[in-house]
Design a protein around this motif. Structure first.
Motif, PDB file in Angstrom:
ATOM      1  N   VAL A 175       0.842  -1.260  -0.051  1.00 29.09           N
ATOM      2  CA  VAL A 175       0.072   0.026   0.042  1.00 29.09           C
ATOM      3  C   VAL A 175       0.813   1.222  -0.141  1.00 29.09           C
ATOM      4  CG1 VAL A 175      -1.816   1.286   1.345  1.00 29.09           C
ATOM      5  CG2 VAL A 175      -1.886  -1.059   1.061  1.00 29.09           C
ATOM      6  N   ILE A 176       1.948   1.278   0.973  1.00 30.13           N
ATOM      7  CA  ILE A 176       2.777   2.430   0.857  1.00 30.13           C
ATOM      8  C   ILE A 176       3.416   2.762  -0.654  1.00 30.13           C
ATOM      9  CG2 ILE A 176       5.040   3.510   1.684  1.00 30.13           C
ATOM     10  CD1 ILE A 176       4.263   2.046   4.273  1.00 30.13           C
ATOM     11  N   TYR A 177       3.915   1.476  -1.145  1.00 31.24           N
ATOM     12  CA  TYR A 177       4.287   1.535  -2.523  1.00 31.24           C
ATOM     13  C   TYR A 177       3.571   2.320  -3.609  1.00 31.24           C
ATOM     14  CZ  TYR A 177       5.655  -0.346  -7.253  1.00 31.24           C
ATOM     15  OH  TYR A 177       5.675  -0.246  -8.576  1.00 31.24           O
ATOM     16  N   ARG A 178       2.291   1.598  -3.597  1.00 24.53           N
ATOM     17  CA  ARG A 178       1.193   2.149  -4.539  1.00 24.53           C
ATOM     18  C   ARG A 178       1.008   3.763  -4.215  1.00 24.53           C
ATOM     19  NH1 ARG A 178      -1.969  -1.334  -7.868  1.00 24.53           N
ATOM     20  NH2 ARG A 178      -2.908   0.568  -7.929  1.00 24.53           N
ATOM     21  N   ILE A 179       1.111   4.246  -2.981  1.00 23.88           N
ATOM     22  CA  ILE A 179       0.894   5.596  -2.615  1.00 23.88           C
ATOM     23  C   ILE A 179       2.047   6.500  -3.034  1.00 23.88           C
ATOM     24  CG2 ILE A 179       0.777   7.453  -0.761  1.00 23.88           C
ATOM     25  CD1 ILE A 179      -1.001   5.206   0.802  1.00 23.88           C
ATOM     26  N   ILE A 180       3.126   6.017  -3.000  1.00 25.07           N
ATOM     27  CA  ILE A 180       4.305   6.814  -3.247  1.00 25.07           C
ATOM     28  C   ILE A 180       4.409   6.672  -4.815  1.00 25.07           C
ATOM     29  CG2 ILE A 180       7.015   6.729  -3.400  1.00 25.07           C
ATOM     30  CD1 ILE A 180       6.900   5.654  -0.550  1.00 25.07           C
ATOM     31  N   ARG A 181       3.972   5.647  -5.524  1.00 19.53           N
ATOM     32  CA  ARG A 181       4.044   5.608  -6.952  1.00 19.53           C
ATOM     33  C   ARG A 181       3.141   6.376  -7.658  1.00 19.53           C
ATOM     34  NH1 ARG A 181       2.334   0.338 -10.285  1.00 19.53           N
ATOM     35  NH2 ARG A 181       0.197   1.399 -10.237  1.00 19.53           N
ATOM     36  N   GLY A 182       1.639   6.908  -6.771  1.00 15.96           N
ATOM     37  CA  GLY A 182       0.662   7.752  -7.164  1.00 15.96           C
ATOM     38  C   GLY A 182       1.194   9.024  -7.166  1.00 15.96           C
ATOM     39  N   PHE A 183       1.832   9.442  -6.222  1.00 15.73           N
ATOM     40  CA  PHE A 183       2.355  10.770  -6.056  1.00 15.73           C
ATOM     41  C   PHE A 183       3.391  11.185  -7.150  1.00 15.73           C
ATOM     42  CE2 PHE A 183       1.507  10.710  -1.154  1.00 15.73           C
ATOM     43  CZ  PHE A 183       0.284  11.676  -1.365  1.00 15.73           C
ATOM     44  N   LEU A 184       4.276   9.961  -7.151  1.00 15.50           N
ATOM     45  CA  LEU A 184       5.196  10.425  -8.251  1.00 15.50           C
ATOM     46  C   LEU A 184       4.740  10.694  -9.704  1.00 15.50           C
ATOM     47  CD1 LEU A 184       8.192   7.783  -6.893  1.00 15.50           C
ATOM     48  CD2 LEU A 184       8.191  10.303  -7.031  1.00 15.50           C
ATOM     49  N   ARG A 185       3.525  10.048  -9.832  1.00 15.23           N
ATOM     50  CA  ARG A 185       3.025   9.858 -11.088  1.00 15.23           C
ATOM     51  C   ARG A 185       2.134  11.155 -11.562  1.00 15.23           C
ATOM     52  NH1 ARG A 185       0.381   4.271 -13.347  1.00 15.23           N
ATOM     53  NH2 ARG A 185       2.122   3.276 -13.972  1.00 15.23           N
ATOM     54  N   ALA A 186       1.714  11.690 -10.270  1.00 16.40           N
ATOM     55  CA  ALA A 186       0.831  12.949 -10.275  1.00 16.40           C
ATOM     56  C   ALA A 186       2.065  14.154 -10.436  1.00 16.40           C
ATOM     57  CB  ALA A 186       0.221  13.315  -8.938  1.00 16.40           C
ATOM     58  N   LEU A 187       3.345  14.012  -9.801  1.00 24.16           N
ATOM     59  CA  LEU A 187       4.446  15.032 -10.155  1.00 24.16           C
ATOM     60  C   LEU A 187       4.977  15.061 -11.530  1.00 24.16           C
ATOM     61  CD1 LEU A 187       6.096  14.670  -6.748  1.00 24.16           C
ATOM     62  CD2 LEU A 187       4.562  16.503  -7.260  1.00 24.16           C
ATOM     63  N   VAL A 188       5.216  14.016 -12.006  1.00 17.74           N
ATOM     64  CA  VAL A 188       5.795  13.813 -13.289  1.00 17.74           C
ATOM     65  C   VAL A 188       4.717  14.140 -14.209  1.00 17.74           C
ATOM     66  CG1 VAL A 188       7.077  12.170 -14.748  1.00 17.74           C
ATOM     67  CG2 VAL A 188       7.569  12.301 -12.395  1.00 17.74           C
ATOM     68  N   GLY A 189       3.558  13.773 -14.117  1.00 14.91           N
ATOM     69  CA  GLY A 189       2.560  13.850 -15.031  1.00 14.91           C
ATOM     70  C   GLY A 189       2.345  12.792 -15.968  1.00 14.91           C
ATOM     71  N   ARG A 190       2.503  11.502 -15.785  1.00 14.58           N
ATOM     72  CA  ARG A 190       2.176  10.483 -16.827  1.00 14.58           C
ATOM     73  C   ARG A 190       1.022  10.088 -16.351  1.00 14.58           C
ATOM     74  NH1 ARG A 190       7.682   6.668 -17.243  1.00 14.58           N
ATOM     75  NH2 ARG A 190       8.781   8.194 -18.267  1.00 14.58           N
TER      76      ARG A 190
END
Length: 100
Positions: free
Chosen positions: A85-100
């Motif tokens: 779950v922590i991995y999914r949250i961090i991945r979601g934040f990084l995708r939101a910042l990068v814009g993919r």
């Protein structure tokens, strides 16, 4: 006056359904030769079937160990789930910042 220790004499008739070896035969001074040949080896042969089967007298121990094993597996599963779950949250934040 010194007190002498008490001596208690006992006779073992049977242990777990097996009669014990007489004291004279155990010490090797059996003149009649009535000692069974290979008695120790025959006793070990009987263990072969006992090792492969679980004795019903030990079921409380197996239940207790099973509960401990289930608790350990459940705790490891919870830790792996939290990490996922922590991995999914961090991945979601990084995708939101990068814009993919």
């Amino acid at each position: 006056m010194e007190k002498e220790p008490e001596t208690i004499e006992v006779e073992v008739v049977e242990i777990d359904g097996i009669a014990p070896v007489p004291v004279s035969a155990a010490h090797g001074d059996d003149p009649a030769g009535e000692r069974p040949r290979g008695g120790d080896w025959n006793d070990w042969r009987n263990w072969q079937g006992r090792v492969r089967t679980l004795d019903m007298r030990w079921w409380p121990l197996w239940v207790f160990l099973g509960i401990i094993l289930l608790a350990l597996l459940a705790s490891v599963g919870v830790v792996v789930g939290i990490i996922y779950v922590i991995y999914r949250i961090i991945r979601g934040f990084l995708r939101a910042l990068v814009g993919r």
